[in-house]
Design an enzyme around this catalytic site. Sequence first.
Site: not given
Ligand code: NAD
Ligand code: TYD
Length: 353
Positions: A133-135, A159, A163
């Site tokens: 992630t960019d975070e 989180y 990561k």
């Molecule tokens: P998500 O929470 O929707 O999915 C995570 C999946 O991993 C789930 O299916 C969960 O059951 C599985 N999981 C969790 N712990 C596990 C374990 N110990 N063993 C096996 N499976 C396990 O997350 P996402 O949004 O799909 O993100 C996927 C990846 O991308 C993550 O690594 C996250 O850090 C990264 N990412 C997400 C975003 C975003 O905006 N969602 C952006 C950048 C990077």
């Molecule tokens: P989120 O979808 O939780 O992603 P991340 O925190 O990983 O960026 O949140 C996106 C943005 O929206 C973040 O700045 C937090 C804000 N947010 C709200 O304002 N209200 C909400 O109920 C949630 C879940 C997030």
Amino acid sequence: MTILVTGGAGFIGSNFVLDWLAESDEPIVNVDKLTYAGNLDNLTALNGDARHIFVKADIGDVTVISKLLADHRPRAIVNFAAESHVDRSIHGPAEFIQTNVVSTFSLLEEARRYWGELPDGEKHAFRFLHVSTDEVYGSLEKTDPAFREGDQYKPNSPYSASKAASDHLVRCYHHTYGLPVLTTNCSNNYGPFHFPEKLIPLCILNALSLKPLPIYGDGQQIRDWLYVKDHCAAIRRVLEAGKLGETYNVGGWNEMANLDVVGTLCAILDELQPRADGLSYASQITFVKDRPGHDRRYAIDATKLERELGWKPVETFETGIRKTVEWYLANQDWVANVTSGAYQNWLGKQYSH
Ligand code: NAD
Ligand code: TYD
């Protein structure tokens, strides 16, 4: 040939699995623990498809992972599995350390063992792609340049810190052991199958059920939004042509304040499914207590990926968010299944104030 995907029942992982099998016939072994965020309903389109082998397991389960590697001999591992929600990491960081650090370490160890015993040709071709992630880069001021690959890691939430730790482990497995790794650091994704604890799906669903749309603080926090299918295409491209040991930032050049994101999706809902009373869904926007340590701005500079590997996002925020709203309107059964049970407990805990 086969690839092993972890976390492929989650939001991005399931989109990746579906897109992969739509574009190629190379089978996928999909290992997912099925936490609250993992959902096999995301993959019903693959029921009966022999190219998709699903295994319910923790990536930290050495016995299962080593057997899967020995049995299927994948040419790559793509690691999506993680705890992924910042707010949950604030309520309970332990699970984040366990999966994102300890279990990822265990997966790396199994990958190293497996890779070390491969014959030369397969060893040369093997890849471990870590999805991050960019975070990890922390928070930007308004006028700071967007995150670049060489920027210092300054994670601010449990989180992002977990990561960041996993990214460092992946990096060191290349440097120390020569494991052929690749890392992608992507901005905020949105699109189909997004679990409705995250801002965009939460607000679409709350809007439709005439509930408040909770905006943390002043709503001026900025995120750089990328349609999930563009992220999946970037991962495929990095897997195909990324330079070993390198990291690639992935982003959509779509910086937006949270309030504008929610305003945009309300306007689309007003058009596609207007409220019976004629009011805009935007009237449901409600400012709530801010997230502790809330990062103010994320922005990704994806120049390296674009220049070196020729990837570009297909969707703008306008086209992607419209597709997303349409998807949620058309998939009410999926919504009904994920919003039952444990999801209600989370809403009660997070938004009770
Ligand atoms: P998500 O929470 O929707 O999915 C995570 C999946 O991993 C789930 O299916 C969960 O059951 C599985 N999981 C969790 N712990 C596990 C374990 N110990 N063993 C096996 N499976 C396990 O997350 P996402 O949004 O799909 O993100 C996927 C990846 O991308 C993550 O690594 C996250 O850090 C990264 N990412 C997400 C975003 C975003 O905006 N969602 C952006 C950048 C990077
Ligand atoms: P989120 O979808 O939780 O992603 P991340 O925190 O990983 O960026 O949140 C996106 C943005 O929206 C973040 O700045 C937090 C804000 N947010 C709200 O304002 N209200 C909400 O109920 C949630 C879940 C997030």
